[in-house]
Write an enzyme that holds these catalytic residues in place. Structure first.
Site, PDB file in Angstrom:
ATOM      1  N   ARG A 246       0.850  -1.184   0.000  1.00  0.00           N
ATOM      2  CA  ARG A 246       0.000   0.000   0.000  1.00  0.00           C
ATOM      3  C   ARG A 246       0.881   1.227   0.000  1.00  0.00           C
ATOM      4  O   ARG A 246       1.959   1.220   0.600  1.00  0.00           O
ATOM      5  CB  ARG A 246      -0.842   0.078   1.280  1.00  0.00           C
ATOM      6  CG  ARG A 246      -2.135  -0.709   1.262  1.00  0.00           C
ATOM      7  CD  ARG A 246      -3.187  -0.070   0.348  1.00  0.00           C
ATOM      8  NE  ARG A 246      -4.416  -0.837   0.330  1.00  0.00           N
ATOM      9  CZ  ARG A 246      -4.651  -1.896  -0.451  1.00  0.00           C
ATOM     10  NH1 ARG A 246      -3.738  -2.317  -1.297  1.00  0.00           N
ATOM     11  NH2 ARG A 246      -5.811  -2.523  -0.397  1.00  0.00           N
ATOM     12  N   GLU A 275      -1.997   7.829  -4.369  1.00  0.00           N
ATOM     13  CA  GLU A 275      -2.263   7.410  -5.738  1.00  0.00           C
ATOM     14  C   GLU A 275      -3.699   7.764  -6.152  1.00  0.00           C
ATOM     15  O   GLU A 275      -4.574   7.824  -5.296  1.00  0.00           O
ATOM     16  CB  GLU A 275      -1.999   5.896  -5.899  1.00  0.00           C
ATOM     17  CG  GLU A 275      -2.896   5.020  -5.068  1.00  0.00           C
ATOM     18  CD  GLU A 275      -2.458   3.537  -5.105  1.00  0.00           C
ATOM     19  OE1 GLU A 275      -1.264   3.243  -4.953  1.00  0.00           O
ATOM     20  OE2 GLU A 275      -3.347   2.697  -5.276  1.00  0.00           O
ATOM     21  N   HIS A 293      -0.918   0.110  -9.698  1.00  0.00           N
ATOM     22  CA  HIS A 293      -1.680  -0.727  -8.759  1.00  0.00           C
ATOM     23  C   HIS A 293      -2.384  -1.885  -9.489  1.00  0.00           C
ATOM     24  O   HIS A 293      -3.615  -2.018  -9.443  1.00  0.00           O
ATOM     25  CB  HIS A 293      -2.706   0.122  -7.987  1.00  0.00           C
ATOM     26  CG  HIS A 293      -3.100  -0.478  -6.662  1.00  0.00           C
ATOM     27  ND1 HIS A 293      -3.375   0.271  -5.545  1.00  0.00           N
ATOM     28  CD2 HIS A 293      -3.275  -1.762  -6.293  1.00  0.00           C
ATOM     29  CE1 HIS A 293      -3.707  -0.537  -4.537  1.00  0.00           C
ATOM     30  NE2 HIS A 293      -3.658  -1.779  -4.984  1.00  0.00           N
TER      31      HIS A 293
END
Ligand code: 8YV
Length: 334
Positions: A246, A275, A293
């Site tokens: 993360r 993000e 991601h």
């Protein structure tokens, strides 16, 4: 299949665009409000759409906190289509009697594959050398052209040793002949350690001894910037750092600086602080592989994640039992 009249069927919200087959299955059981336009709703917009809904399928970016729970008194379950659930305020959900669910297991192997992909790409300078080739800069062979870091038979450090960490350890040890060290709050069962050929060490030893470091721990406030300037300074300058976990676990500004100053060989990053924005310093350094991601992104795995999230909604709202809950509120909302 259960047939209920519209009046009897619980209403749910699917907060982002998902696969048509999953939506179709949900529509067999629920009154479904979908988000086919795949809009990113603000918290007030999400609250507005949640009025009268007993369940919601989320993709991990929308927070479920005390304000949302108070404003949505009919909500009984929030089903994440993610294994990480740092978007849930679990204390608030417990207090409100709302169940949260995640999607473990179905993405483990796919995500571990991507961890190896990032490690290999960063160590062996795959994207950096491809950019060079595409720019027409490859004119001749030279002995050290894009010479990178060795991966096989080196020492891999894994910080966070849950299901994904273990799947990476197995790949690294059995497939790449790596020595695997790990650090986790809890030591694994010796049988699992043996299967992964992994050895527990304290965090300092992990940082100092790893030739490459893989981050696969959940994001919690305690893990915020668990890899910052001080930790980066303990790592070998020849090391590659991979963050699959993360944004916020790594101090991205400190990482960009370490890469710029050659205090770390390279990095492979799939997650970022804030993000989809990426720290500008990371965009400037060549020795970092950046992906948006996508560690769990194969169609088969994303489908399995969506199906498991749907199964959690069906299981809980129709049969009173979620498959993969992450909390057990003492007084669930009826
Ligand atoms: C998701 C993830 O793709 O499962 C997780 O925790 O980070 C990813 O697999 C992402 O959160 C969006 O659903």
């Amino acid at each position: 299949m259960e047939h209920r009249s519209a009046a009897q069927r619980p209403a749910i919200l699917v907060a982002r665009r998902i696969f048509p087959s999953t939506l179709q299955r949900l529509r067999q059981h629920f009154e479904v409000e979908a988000n086919d336009a795949d809009e990113e709703w603000s918290p007030p917009q999400l609250i507005e759409r949640l009025q009268g809904k007993a369940g919601v399928l989320l993709t991990g970016t929308q927070r479920v906190d005390a304000a949302l729970l108070a404003a949505c008194p009919q909500l009984r379950i929030a089903a994440n289509m993610t294994v990480g659930y740092n978007n849930f305020d679990l204390a608030a959900m417990d207090a409100a009697g709302v169940v949260g669910t995640n999607t473990p297991d179905v993405l483990t192997e796919t995500t571990a594959d991507f961890g190896m992909a990032l490690l290999l790409a960063a160590a062996r300078r795959v994207t950096e050398s491809e950019r060079f080739l595409r720019a027409g800069q490859w004119t001749r062979w030279t002995v050290d052209l894009f010479a990178g870091a060795e991966v096989h038979a080196t020492t891999l450090g894994i910080l966070g040793m849950g299901r994904i960490g273990q799947a990476i350890a197995r790949r690294a040890a059995h497939g790449f002949g790596m020595r695997v060290l790990y650090h986790n709050r809890r030591r694994l069962d010796p049988a699992i350690e043996a299967d992964c050929r992994a050895t527990w060490v304290d965090k300092g030893t992990l940082l100092r001894e790893a030739d490459h470091l893989m981050l696969v721990l959940p994001y919690t406030p305690a893990n915020h910037h668990i890899i910052g300037a001080a930790e980066l300074a303990q790592m070998k300058p020849s090391a590659v750092l991979v963050n699959l976990a993360r944004g916020g676990i790594v101090d991205d500004a400190a990482l960009a600086q370490a890469l710029r100053e050659g205090r770390l060989a390279a990095a492979g990053l799939d997650v970022f602080e804030g993000e989809p924005n990426v720290h500008p310093g990371l965009l400037e350094v060549p020795n970092v592989v950046l992906t948006p991601h996508i560690a769990s992104a194969t169609l088969r795995t994303r489908q399995a994640m969506a199906d498991l999230a749907a199964d959690n909604l069906i299981g809980y709202l129709l049969h009173g039992r979620a498959l993969t809950p992450v909390n057990h509120p003492p007084q669930p909302r009826a």
